[in-house]
Structures are given as C-alpha cells and as structure tokens.
Design an enzyme around this catalytic site. Structure first.
Site, short mmCIF file in Angstrom:
data_model
loop_
_atom_site.label_atom_id
_atom_site.label_comp_id
_atom_site.label_asym_id
_atom_site.label_seq_id
_atom_site.Cartn_x
_atom_site.Cartn_y
_atom_site.Cartn_z
N CYS A 196 40.00 45.01 43.27
CA CYS A 196 38.82 44.88 43.31
C CYS A 196 38.65 42.96 42.53
O CYS A 196 40.27 41.92 43.02
CB CYS A 196 38.21 45.07 42.56
SG CYS A 196 38.23 45.64 40.68
N HIS A 217 30.40 38.45 38.52
CA HIS A 217 30.57 40.16 39.29
C HIS A 217 29.44 40.41 39.62
O HIS A 217 28.44 41.47 39.07
CB HIS A 217 31.12 40.70 38.06
CG HIS A 217 32.51 42.30 39.45
ND1 HIS A 217 31.36 43.00 40.19
CD2 HIS A 217 33.48 42.08 39.71
CE1 HIS A 217 32.76 43.23 40.73
NE2 HIS A 217 34.10 43.00 40.35
#
Length: 631
Positions: A26, A553
């Site tokens: 990620c 994010h």
C-alpha cells in the site's frame, strides 16, 4: 545498503522465497502472505536499513517502509522472484488463514466491532447520569425518562443491531436483516427483560410447548439467526427468477426466519447463552482475584494470536445482562503494562531510532491500541513482552479484588476512565492503572531490556553512509524553513492518535493530523512537487518548496479498492500550487465497501523538524492552516 540489498535481506529474514505465497504493498507498507510465520525473523527485519517497523496482522506480515520507499522495495522483491497479488486478494486470502476457531473469532470481530460505538456511547450516558447523581443533582422526572432512552435503547435493540451486522458480514440484504432483528423484539411479544425480572407478563407458548418472548438484550441467538438468515436468503435467491426476486426473496426469508428465530433458534441459543454467561461470571469472580490474574495475564497473548475479538461477544453479553463489564478494567491493566514496558525501553535505550519508535507506540497503547507496542517493540525483545504479561496479571488481580466494572466496552486506559466516573470507581480505577504502569515499567527497566539486545550497535543506527542520494533525494536541513500547511481535505479534524490504523495512530510514519471528509476532493496543502501519485488515486506524496515531505492517504485500507471511486488529477513530477486539486474520491463508494474514509496528512520527515504541531480543530476548509512546522 541500496534497495536491491535491502530487498534481498528482507527475503532472507522472512524465510526465503519458498516461504512467500504473495506480496503486495500500500502507500506505506510491504504486505507479505507467508506460508509459515515461524520462519520469520522479525528482529532481523526491523534492523534492516529503511525499515520503520514490522508486525503480523490480519494474516499478513507487514513491513513499514514509508511512502516512496515501499514502491521501490516492492519492485525489487518482485524482480527477485516473489509472487504478487492485489491487496484485496491478500485480504481475502488472509480471511482463510488459521484454524476454524481463529476464523470463527475473526467473524465475531467483524460482526461486533461495528456495534461497539453504540455500546460505548450508551455506557458514557450511564456514566454522565451517575456523575450527576453522585453530586446530588436531583433530576426532573422528564429528564430521567429521557436518560433511560439514552441508556437503554442500544441494549433493547441489540438483537436488531446484531442481525443487521451479521447479514452485512455474511453477504445478506442488510435491510432484510434489520427487519428480521426488529421482529425478534417486537412490541407484540412479551418483553424478555420484564419476564426475567419476575413481571406478571406470561410468555406465549408455541404449540403449548415453547415459551416465546422477545429477545431484548440477547447476543448469541441474534448472531446465529443472522448467520442462518443471511445464508438462507442467498440460497433462496439462487432459485427465484430475477423478475420475482424483489417480491419473493424477502417474503420467504422473513417468513421462514421469523419462525425459526422465534420458535427454534431463539429459545435454544438463549439457553446456550445463559450457560456461557454463567461460565464467564464464574471465572471473573473466582476468589482472591484469580479471575483477574488469569485474564490479565493472558489477554495480550490472546491479542497476538488474533482471536481477542471473542471478548467483544462476552463483554456485550455481560453488559446486556448485568449492566457491568469487569473485563474492561482487567483488559486495561494488561494493556497498561504493555505500554509501560515500551516507555521503560524508551527511557533506558540510547538508540535514537528505538526512542522514536517506543514513545509514540506507548501513547497509542494508552489510548487503547496495543498492536504497535506489541509487534513493534515488546515482542521484538521478548523479555519485555513476557514481563508485561506478568505485570498485567498482577494488575488484573488487583482490578478483580477492587471489584472494578465499567459501564461499557471498547475503550480502555485514558479514554476508558470515563466509564468509571458515574459509578464512583474512578479513584480505584486510576490506582489500578498506576500500579499496572509501575509494575510494567519497573519489571522491564530492571530485568527486561538493555542496549546489548539490539542486533545493530547503537553507534551504527541511522542512515548508512553508502545510501545513495539519487534513490532517495533529501533536502538538506539548512534548506528547510518554517511553514504552515493548509488542509488538503474539507471536513472535520481528527486527532491522529484516534485514527483506526496503528501505523498512523502510533506516529511511526511521522506526525500530522487526520480529517474526516465532507467533500471528496484532495487539494495541495502548499506549493510543492508531486513525488508520488498512486495510480489507484488513494494516496499522494508531495515535497514542498520549503522541504516538507507530506503523505496524504485517503481512507484506511482503501488501496484494496484498486482505484474504484478515486481519480488522480496529477502525475509524478507535476508542480502544484497551494489549493490546486490533485485528486477526487467518492466517500459513498468507500463506505459501501465497509472502509473508513478518514484521510491522514503525515509529515514523513518529521525527524528533520524541531516541532510538527497541529493547529486546527473542528471544521476546516482547503484554506485552513492545519499544521505548523518549525525547523
């Protein structure tokens, strides 16, 4: 070490290529599915250059490298032969890991964790009412009725919440689930609580044999009914023509499941639930605090095994039946001891890298999330973890001897103190926390840690002199300047420590803030260059003209959506001005996939600043200054 050498070291430390099923990443973490977790040398992994922490979670071994670096390490390990998969495929595979009991407990967690906020709020309302009464405030009768609505509704409607959540987890229609759950507590049925309290209401009987009452406050029967109901609905849908599905499937599901739920599954599993509750209270109230000793000493070990969500079922069951939760204080003792052990290591070590890891991880523990401190610190050195289990056992025994019982579950240690205000136990609770902290700190400081336990000597900590600047360009400290950053998101500010992801909330990635979005647009927080623009659109790395390195994010685990609901408006290398739109996202898509859209804004080079300070609270726009950076 260059990135190729780092990748080789990672592969060796996790047991070699043959021990890897698949690898993904990620924005911050390399996520590895391994065949045998016993072959992983976590201590060795954590001492590899550029590794900021490592832990095993959700069936994955996750290594924290940080934004930018993780992409390059991922490319290197793949080029060295590790098999790849998407993060969503990994999560699906992780769900299959473990024995049947571990999988069942994970399912309990999936069902009950979404319900906990309602139970927590109810417990806090109880505490507030108790606090007012403790100060001698005479509450008007109307207010008392209103307060009962606040404190009783979640437990009265608990079966409906459980059936709804179970339908969601098992893939049924959630609306059918909640209607079925409401049928279980219909006002046309005798109220289970009133019957249990010796009320004059006589239960109705099915064929004169089975007592049928509402299932107010039940947990296990509602869960079983939800499991059977969701799977029955999916089975019915297979055989019903699409043109009739809207009418026939809900009708058959509700008709059959209402009969099974009220007349068969409900009565049977209500008796099973009584047995479980009786066994639970027997252990909790063993003489001489033995129950607290056992649970306090084993709880964090159970967390490591990944089956700790079983406590959600037990705690909610206790609260529903008795209004008290002795587990909460015992678990608090165990968690406090773990956090205290990390503080002791941070105080004793001379390693700047270890200090930077221990204190944020300990703070996360004291706010109720111990995974960073367990996997990132205590288990790494083993002795601190074992000694804090002992400290937690003694703290748990003290909790049991003091008779501590919270008014809710789901929050512990610092926020958990709110559960003991209204019942008059706050002084005893604080005393128990202080004792658990003192024990965990003292045991670890005296017997659990010294710097000789570090694989890498303290003098060698920090970036290698051989590390190439062309791979990780860094702005010299002298070029950095103080600056204030705007919010990249319109919404409400959330403290980073409250984010439901231990990697962000612990501060391991750096300091910053989080924002709960009210608008699906990502703005540039300053004049900057786009260092990273993930093709999935869920994360961006920026380097400002004043030297700040920022990770934005969007959401938690949103990489699993593979770009669904996201659109990046920039590419790597683009220049942006403060306020420019760099991406968009759809919070409804994120929520529909069961994910959280809370957006983190992290200064990944926090260590290059004397201070990184959040300066905004409440609602913010893309023009609101939210972070202040001082060199």
């Amino acid at each position: 070490m260059n990135n190729t050498e780092i990748a080789k070291s990672v592969i060796e430390a996790i047991g070699g290529k043959d021990n890897v099923s698949s690898v993904a990443h990620c924005a911050t973490r390399l996520r590895i599915m391994v065949k045998d977790k016993e072959k992983i040398d976590t201590n060795r992994v954590e001492n590899i250059e550029k590794v900021q922490g490592a832990f095993f979670n959700a069936g994955q071994f996750q290594i924290i490298f940080g934004t930018g670096t993780v992409n390059r390490i991922y490319d290197e390990v793949v080029s060295l032969g590790l098999p790849t998969s998407t993060t969503s495929e990994m999560k699906a595979e992780a769900a299959k890991q473990g024995n049947w009991f571990q999988r069942a407990v994970r399912t309990f967690g999936d069902v009950f964790v979404p319900i906990i906020p309602a139970i927590v709020a109810t417990g806090l309302f109880m505490g507030l009412r108790g606090l007012l009464e403790a100060f001698g405030v005479v509450l008007p009768s109307d207010f008392l009725i209103y307060s009962k609505i606040l404190t009783d509704t979640a437990f009265i409607a608990l079966p409906a919440l459980v059936v709804w959540s179970t339908f969601k987890v098992f893939g049924g229609n959630q609306t059918i689930g909640i209607v079925l759950g409401l049928m279980l507590i219909s006002g046309s049925l005798p109220n289970a609580w009133e019957v249990a309290q010796g009320g004059e209401i006589v239960p109705i009987k099915f064929f004169g044999l089975v007592d049928v009452v509402g299932l107010q406050g039940s947990v296990l029967p509602a869960f079983i009914i939800g499991v059977v109901g969701a799977n029955f609905e999916k089975w019915v849908r297979k055989y019903v023509p699409e043109v009739l599905d809207l009418l026939v499937t809900p009708f058959i599901t509700l008709f059959v499941m209402s009969i099974l739920g009220l007349f068969v599954l409900g009565p049977i599993f209500h008796q099973v639930e009584k047995v479980i509750l009786s066994l639970t209270t027997t252990v909790l109230y063993l003489p001489f605090g033995l129950g607290g000793l056992i649970i306090g000493g084993t709880h964090q070990l159970i967390v490591v095994s990944g089956v700790h969500h079983i406590f959600n079922l037990l705690e909610i069951n206790l609260l529903s039946a008795t209004g008290q939760n002795p587990f909460n204080a015992i678990i608090t003792a165990a968690m406090t001891a773990q956090g205290a052990a990390a503080v002791a290591i941070g105080v004793k070590t001379k390693s700047p890298k270890l200090k930077a890891l221990t204190f944020p991880a300990a703070l996360s523990a004291f706010l109720g999330i111990t995974e960073p401190v367990i996997f990132g610190v205590n288990l790494r050195f083993r002795k601190p973890f074992v000694l804090s289990l002992l400290a937690g056992a003694l703290g748990g025994a003290l909790s049991a001897l003091l008779g501590l019982a919270g008014t809710s579950n789901g929050i512990t240690i610092i926020p958990g103190s709110m559960l003991y205000v209204g019942n008059g136990q706050l002084p005893q609770y604080l005393f128990m926390v202080a004792v658990s902290f003192a024990l965990g700190f003292t045991f670890t400081y005296l017997f659990g840690y010294d710097d000789s336990m570090l694989d890498t000597p303290v003098e060698a900590e920090g970036p290698s002199s051989q590390e190439t600047q062309e791979e990780e360009p860094v702005v010299a400290t002298s070029e950095r300047a103080d600056e204030k950053l705007r919010s990249p998101i319109v919404g409400g500010v959330v403290a980073l420590s409250e984010v439901n992801d231990p990697v962000f909330s612990s501060g391991v990635m750096g300091q910053g803030i989080a924002v709960k979005p009210s608008k699906g647009v990502v703005y540039a927080p300053a004049d900057a260059e786009i260092a990273i623009a993930f093709p999935t659109g869920h994360a961006y790395g920026l380097k400002t003209d004043n030297g700040a390195e920022i990770l934005i994010h969007v959401g938690i685990d949103t990489v699993s959506l593979n770009g669904e609901g996201f659109e990046a408006k920039v590419s790597q290398g683009d220049r942006v001005r403060a306020g420019d739109i760099i991406g968009t996202f759809d919070s409804e898509v994120i929520a529909a996939n069961g994910l959280d859209d809370t957006t983190m804004v992290i200064i990944t080079n926090t260590m290059d600043y004397a201070e990184v300070t959040p300066i905004a609270t409440g609602s913010v726009t893309n023009k609101t200054r939210v972070l202040e950076l001082h060199v």
